[in-house]
Motif scaffolding. Structure first.
Motif, PDB file in Angstrom:
ATOM      1  N   LEU A 183      37.727  36.858  13.669  1.00 30.05           N
ATOM      2  CA  LEU A 183      36.927  37.540  13.172  1.00 30.05           C
ATOM      3  C   LEU A 183      38.383  39.268  12.140  1.00 30.05           C
ATOM      4  N   GLU A 184      38.811  39.274  12.999  1.00 28.42           N
ATOM      5  CA  GLU A 184      40.270  40.014  12.054  1.00 28.42           C
ATOM      6  C   GLU A 184      41.011  39.693  11.283  1.00 28.42           C
ATOM      7  N   LYS A 185      41.453  38.040  11.503  1.00 26.02           N
ATOM      8  CA  LYS A 185      41.455  37.314  10.592  1.00 26.02           C
ATOM      9  C   LYS A 185      40.752  37.293   9.219  1.00 26.02           C
ATOM     10  N   SER A 186      39.678  36.905   9.322  1.00 22.87           N
ATOM     11  CA  SER A 186      39.444  36.770   8.152  1.00 22.87           C
ATOM     12  C   SER A 186      39.073  38.566   7.212  1.00 22.87           C
ATOM     13  N   LEU A 187      39.269  38.767   8.198  1.00 23.21           N
ATOM     14  CA  LEU A 187      39.417  41.011   7.804  1.00 23.21           C
ATOM     15  C   LEU A 187      40.610  40.519   6.836  1.00 23.21           C
ATOM     16  N   LYS A 188      41.668  40.393   7.434  1.00 23.20           N
ATOM     17  CA  LYS A 188      42.959  40.630   7.319  1.00 23.20           C
ATOM     18  C   LYS A 188      43.016  40.233   5.586  1.00 23.20           C
ATOM     19  N   ASP A 189      42.458  38.781   5.638  1.00 20.48           N
ATOM     20  CA  ASP A 189      42.213  38.154   4.120  1.00 20.48           C
ATOM     21  C   ASP A 189      41.490  38.596   2.897  1.00 20.48           C
ATOM     22  N   LEU A 190      40.819  39.493   2.942  1.00 21.80           N
ATOM     23  CA  LEU A 190      39.650  39.588   2.307  1.00 21.80           C
ATOM     24  C   LEU A 190      40.584  40.784   2.436  1.00 21.80           C
ATOM     25  N   GLN A 191      41.222  41.680   2.927  1.00 23.10           N
ATOM     26  CA  GLN A 191      42.339  42.952   2.708  1.00 23.10           C
ATOM     27  C   GLN A 191      43.151  41.977   1.602  1.00 23.10           C
ATOM     28  N   MET A 192      43.662  41.544   1.668  1.00 20.91           N
ATOM     29  CA  MET A 192      44.837  40.772   1.418  1.00 20.91           C
ATOM     30  C   MET A 192      43.982  40.709  -0.777  1.00 20.91           C
ATOM     31  N   ILE A 193      43.117  39.988  -0.577  1.00 21.32           N
ATOM     32  CA  ILE A 193      42.691  39.247  -1.581  1.00 21.32           C
ATOM     33  C   ILE A 193      42.520  41.096  -2.880  1.00 21.32           C
ATOM     34  N   GLN A 194      41.870  42.325  -1.997  1.00 17.45           N
ATOM     35  CA  GLN A 194      41.643  43.548  -2.740  1.00 17.45           C
ATOM     36  C   GLN A 194      42.654  44.476  -2.546  1.00 17.45           C
ATOM     37  N   GLY A 195      43.873  43.612  -1.635  1.00 14.20           N
ATOM     38  CA  GLY A 195      45.073  44.068  -2.354  1.00 14.20           C
ATOM     39  C   GLY A 195      46.070  43.411  -3.788  1.00 14.20           C
ATOM     40  N   ASP A 196      45.849  42.211  -3.621  1.00 15.36           N
ATOM     41  CA  ASP A 196      45.926  41.726  -5.133  1.00 15.36           C
ATOM     42  C   ASP A 196      45.425  42.790  -6.349  1.00 15.36           C
ATOM     43  N   GLN A 197      44.510  42.907  -5.812  1.00 18.84           N
ATOM     44  CA  GLN A 197      43.225  43.521  -7.823  1.00 18.84           C
ATOM     45  C   GLN A 197      43.952  44.348  -7.249  1.00 18.84           C
ATOM     46  N   LYS A 198      44.265  45.622  -6.850  1.00 17.23           N
ATOM     47  CA  LYS A 198      45.268  46.779  -6.841  1.00 17.23           C
ATOM     48  C   LYS A 198      46.407  46.882  -7.609  1.00 17.23           C
ATOM     49  N   THR A 199      47.289  46.266  -6.716  1.00 20.26           N
ATOM     50  CA  THR A 199      48.176  45.485  -7.493  1.00 20.26           C
ATOM     51  C   THR A 199      48.666  45.638  -8.663  1.00 20.26           C
ATOM     52  N   ASN A 200      47.656  44.872  -9.180  1.00 13.41           N
ATOM     53  CA  ASN A 200      47.084  45.046 -10.694  1.00 13.41           C
ATOM     54  C   ASN A 200      46.838  45.967 -11.828  1.00 13.41           C
ATOM     55  N   THR A 201      46.292  46.872 -11.198  1.00 11.95           N
ATOM     56  CA  THR A 201      45.923  48.311 -11.491  1.00 11.95           C
ATOM     57  C   THR A 201      46.634  49.007 -11.108  1.00 11.95           C
ATOM     58  N   ASN A 202      47.532  48.641 -10.545  1.00 14.08           N
ATOM     59  CA  ASN A 202      48.860  49.735 -10.875  1.00 14.08           C
ATOM     60  C   ASN A 202      49.713  49.607 -11.253  1.00 14.08           C
ATOM     61  N   GLN A 203      50.375  48.216 -11.188  1.00 15.09           N
ATOM     62  CA  GLN A 203      51.292  48.143 -12.536  1.00 15.09           C
ATOM     63  C   GLN A 203      50.385  48.748 -13.889  1.00 15.09           C
ATOM     64  N   ASP A 204      49.777  48.320 -14.427  1.00 17.45           N
ATOM     65  CA  ASP A 204      49.025  48.751 -15.659  1.00 17.45           C
ATOM     66  C   ASP A 204      49.136  50.390 -15.332  1.00 17.45           C
ATOM     67  N   ILE A 205      48.992  50.997 -14.529  1.00 12.96           N
ATOM     68  CA  ILE A 205      48.724  52.577 -14.470  1.00 12.96           C
ATOM     69  C   ILE A 205      50.824  52.491 -15.001  1.00 12.96           C
ATOM     70  N   THR A 206      51.703  52.460 -14.120  1.00 16.01           N
ATOM     71  CA  THR A 206      53.161  51.641 -14.261  1.00 16.01           C
ATOM     72  C   THR A 206      53.410  52.353 -15.667  1.00 16.01           C
ATOM     73  N   GLU A 207      52.916  50.525 -16.664  1.00 18.38           N
ATOM     74  CA  GLU A 207      52.647  50.693 -17.544  1.00 18.38           C
ATOM     75  C   GLU A 207      52.606  52.196 -19.174  1.00 18.38           C
ATOM     76  N   LEU A 208      51.471  52.965 -18.178  1.00 21.96           N
ATOM     77  CA  LEU A 208      51.792  53.995 -19.867  1.00 21.96           C
ATOM     78  C   LEU A 208      51.840  54.938 -18.668  1.00 21.96           C
ATOM     79  N   GLU A 209      52.101  55.430 -17.730  1.00 25.20           N
ATOM     80  CA  GLU A 209      53.156  55.984 -17.186  1.00 25.20           C
ATOM     81  C   GLU A 209      54.370  56.339 -17.892  1.00 25.20           C
ATOM     82  N   ASN A 210      54.921  54.522 -17.987  1.00 25.61           N
ATOM     83  CA  ASN A 210      56.436  54.550 -18.904  1.00 25.61           C
ATOM     84  C   ASN A 210      56.184  54.870 -19.851  1.00 25.61           C
ATOM     85  N   LYS A 211      54.719  54.298 -20.874  1.00 25.91           N
ATOM     86  CA  LYS A 211      55.080  55.356 -22.292  1.00 25.91           C
ATOM     87  C   LYS A 211      55.469  56.329 -22.171  1.00 25.91           C
ATOM     88  N   VAL A 212      54.017  57.094 -21.648  1.00 27.21           N
ATOM     89  CA  VAL A 212      54.091  58.684 -21.315  1.00 27.21           C
ATOM     90  C   VAL A 212      54.736  59.537 -21.451  1.00 27.21           C
TER      91      VAL A 212
END
Length: 291
Positions: A183-212
Motif C-alpha cells: 500500500l505504501e508503494k502504491s501511495l508513493k506512485d500516486l504522489q509521484m503522479i501528483q508531483g509531476d502535475q505540480k512541477t508543470n504548474t511551477n514551471q508556468d509560475i516561474t515563467e510568469l515571474e521571469n516576465k515580471v
C-alpha cells in the motif's frame, strides 16, 4: 491460647514443648539431687564453722553451675538441630527462611507461649508421657518432588501453547506488514503522479515571474533614462500590474481546471478505489490482531 499456626504446625510445636518440658524436669531433678547429695554427705553434724559452711556452699555452687551450664549448652545444640531440620526441608523447595532474634525476648510473645503451654499441659484430657515419641519428618525426596515435577510439566505445556500462539500471531503480523508495504508503494506512485502535475504548474509560475522581473528591469531602465517620462512609466507599471493579476487569475483557473481533469481520469479513480479497499483490509487485519 493459640500461636497463630495451622493445626499441623501447632501439633509440632506441642511435641517440641513436651520434649522441652521433659528435659527441663530432668535438669531440675539433677539440681535437686545436688542439694540432696550435699545434705546426705555433709550435713551429718549439728554445728559447723563458717569455713565449713563456705566450703560446702562453694562445692554446691560448682556442681550446680556445671549441671546448669551443661543443660543450657545441650538446649542450644538441640535448638540448632531443630532449625537444621526445618532449613533442610525449605532448601529442597528453594526457599530462604529468615528469623528475627529480637522476637525471642518479646515479653508479650513469651507470655503468650507460657499461656499456650499452660492450656496444653494442665488439662486432664491431654495425652500421657508416652506421646513423647516424636513423629519423623516427612521424607524430603518423596511427595514434594512429585508435586514439583507435575508443576514443571504443566508450566512446560503452557509454555509450548504460548509459543505456538506467538508463532501464529507473528505470521499474521508479517502478512499485515507485507500488505502495508504494498500500500505504501502504491501511495508513493500516486504522489509521484501528483508531483509531476505540480512541477508543470511551477514551471508556468516561474515563467510568469521571469516576465515580471523583465518588466521591472525595463521599467527601472526607463526610469533612469528619462525623468520627464516618469508619470507615463508609472501608468505603464500600473497597467502591467493589472495584467499580472489577470494572468495570475488565469493561471489559477488553469490549475483548477487541470486538477479537475486529472481527478476525472480513470487512473485516478482506480487508484483511489484501490487505496480505499486497502485501508478497509488494514482495518480488518487490525481488528483480527486485537482479538
Amino acid at each position: 491460647a493459640e500461636l497463630g499456626l495451622n493445626e499441623h504446625h501447632q501439633n509440632e510445636v506441642i511435641n517440641y514443648m513436651r520434649f522441652a518440658r521433659f528435659k527441663r524436669g530432668m535438669c531440675l531433678k539433677a539440681v535437686d539431687s545436688c542439694f540432696q547429695d550435699l545434705k546426705d554427705s555433709r550435713l551429718v553434724e549439728e554445728t559447723f564453722t563458717v569455713d565449713e559452711v563456705i566450703d560446702m556452699l562453694d562445692g554446691l555452687q560448682t556442681v550446680v553451675h556445671s549441671e546448669v551450664e551443661s543443660e543450657l549448652i545441650n538446649t542450644t545444640y538441640t535448638n540448632v538441630l531443630l532449625l537444621r531440620q526445618l532449613f533442610s526441608q525449605a532448601e529442597k523447595w528453594y526457599l530462604k527462611l529468615q528469623t528475627d532474634v529480637s522476637d525471642l525476648e518479646n515479653r508479650e510473645l513469651l507470655e503468650q507461649v507460657a499461656e499456650f503451654e499452660k492450656s496444653e499441659f494442665t488439662s486432664s484430657n491431654k495425652k500421657v508421657d508416652a506421646d513423647l515419641v516424636k513423629p519423623k519428618l516427612a521424607p524430603l525426596n518423596e511427595g514434594g518432588s512429585e508435586l514439583l515435577n507435575k508443576t514443571v510439566a504443566c508450566l512446560q505445556e503452557e509454555n509450548e501453547k504460548l509459543k505456538a500462539r506467538l508463532k501464529t500471531v507473528e505470521t499474521q503480523a508479517t502478512a499485515a506488514l507485507d500488505e502495508k508495504s504494498k500500500l505504501e508503494k502504491s501511495l508513493k506512485d500516486l504522489q509521484m503522479i501528483q508531483g509531476d502535475q505540480k512541477t508543470n504548474t511551477n514551471q508556468d509560475i516561474t515563467e510568469l515571474e521571469n516576465k515580471v522581473a523583465a518588466l521591472k528591469c525595463q521599467f527601472e531602465k526607463t526610469l533612469n533614462d528619462s525623468t520627464a517620462s516618469q508619470k507615463f512609466l508609472e501608468q505603464n507599471l500600473v497597467t502591467t500590474k493589472h495584467d499580472l493579476l489577470r494572468v495570475q487569475d488565469q493561471l489559477s483557473a488553469a490549475e483548477k481546471e487541470l486538477e479537475k481533469k486529472f481527478q476525472q481520469t480513470a487512473a485516478y479513480r482506480n487508484m483511489k478505489e484501490i487505496l480505499t479497499k486497502k485501508n478497509e483490509q488494514i482495518k480488518d487485519l487490525r481488528k483480527k490482531l486485537s482479538k
